[in-house]
Design a protein around this motif. Structure first.
Motif, PDB file in Angstrom:
ATOM      1  N   UNK A  15      -1.252  -0.965  -6.016  1.00 16.72           N
ATOM      2  CA  UNK A  15      -0.381  -0.062  -7.181  1.00 16.72           C
ATOM      3  C   UNK A  15       0.336   0.702  -6.473  1.00 16.72           C
ATOM      4  N   UNK A  16       1.308   1.590  -6.932  1.00 19.73           N
ATOM      5  CA  UNK A  16       2.382   2.304  -6.273  1.00 19.73           C
ATOM      6  C   UNK A  16       2.060   3.372  -5.196  1.00 19.73           C
ATOM      7  N   UNK A  17       0.817   3.519  -5.037  1.00 23.12           N
ATOM      8  CA  UNK A  17       0.093   4.292  -3.921  1.00 23.12           C
ATOM      9  C   UNK A  17      -0.415   3.625  -2.856  1.00 23.12           C
ATOM     10  N   UNK A  18      -0.228   2.164  -2.941  1.00 25.49           N
ATOM     11  CA  UNK A  18      -0.731   1.046  -2.004  1.00 25.49           C
ATOM     12  C   UNK A  18      -2.299   1.186  -1.890  1.00 25.49           C
ATOM     13  N   UNK A  19      -2.898   1.530  -3.151  1.00 25.72           N
ATOM     14  CA  UNK A  19      -4.380   1.390  -3.157  1.00 25.72           C
ATOM     15  C   UNK A  19      -4.576  -0.105  -3.914  1.00 25.72           C
ATOM     16  N   UNK A  20      -5.653  -0.789  -3.560  1.00 25.87           N
ATOM     17  CA  UNK A  20      -6.049  -2.100  -3.938  1.00 25.87           C
ATOM     18  C   UNK A  20      -6.517  -2.088  -5.370  1.00 25.87           C
ATOM     19  N   UNK A  21      -5.812  -2.606  -5.984  1.00 28.81           N
ATOM     20  CA  UNK A  21      -6.282  -2.732  -7.514  1.00 28.81           C
ATOM     21  C   UNK A  21      -6.636  -4.032  -7.878  1.00 28.81           C
ATOM     22  N   UNK A  22      -6.497  -5.089  -7.121  1.00 27.98           N
ATOM     23  CA  UNK A  22      -6.815  -6.441  -7.558  1.00 27.98           C
ATOM     24  C   UNK A  22      -6.556  -7.440  -6.527  1.00 27.98           C
ATOM     25  N   UNK A  23      -7.364  -8.680  -6.590  1.00 27.19           N
ATOM     26  CA  UNK A  23      -6.929  -9.754  -5.498  1.00 27.19           C
ATOM     27  C   UNK A  23      -6.549 -10.964  -6.156  1.00 27.19           C
ATOM     28  N   UNK A  24      -5.694 -11.502  -5.656  1.00 26.72           N
ATOM     29  CA  UNK A  24      -5.114 -12.780  -6.186  1.00 26.72           C
ATOM     30  C   UNK A  24      -5.545 -13.849  -5.416  1.00 26.72           C
TER      31      UNK A  24
END
Length: 110
Positions: free
Chosen positions: A3-12
């Motif tokens: 996300x905009x804060x560089x937190x992992x939100x998903x894996x592609x």
């Protein structure tokens, strides 16, 4: 993905990226059977068992001539959606040592 804060939100995954290129296994099997084996290689229906799982095609059975095997494998591998081909094919006749006939007995003169 972050996300905009560089937190992992998903894996592609690779599958996610390739999804637009993937085809259903049943469709791949039909194309191998009709387009590759019947039309291009000339194999009789039922001579080769075709198993497809997640784009991996296994060809098992017996073709008439040894020279048909590499052709079947190459054409199958080129189909959209195929990620690998497993070769379990054999041939009734080993034509790999046959010498092709010469092209015309007489040289062409201009």
């Amino acid at each position: 993905m972050t996300d905009e804060e560089e937190r992992l939100v998903g894996i592609v995954t690779r599958r996610d990226l390739l999804r637009v290129f993937l085809r259903p296994d049943a469709e791949i099997r039909r194309h191998v059977s009709e387009d590759v084996l019947s039309e291009s290689v000339g194999a009789p229906t039922g001579a080769v068992d075709i198993h497809v799982l997640d784009g991996v095609v296994t060809l098992a059975g017996r073709l008439e001539r040894q020279s048909q095997i590499p052709l079947a494998l190459r054409l199958t591998a080129r189909l959209d959606g195929v990620v690998a081909v497993v070769d379990e094919l054999t041939a009734r006749t080993d034509d790999s040592r046959l010498i092709p006939p010469e092209r015309g007995a007489q040289p062409i003169t201009w």
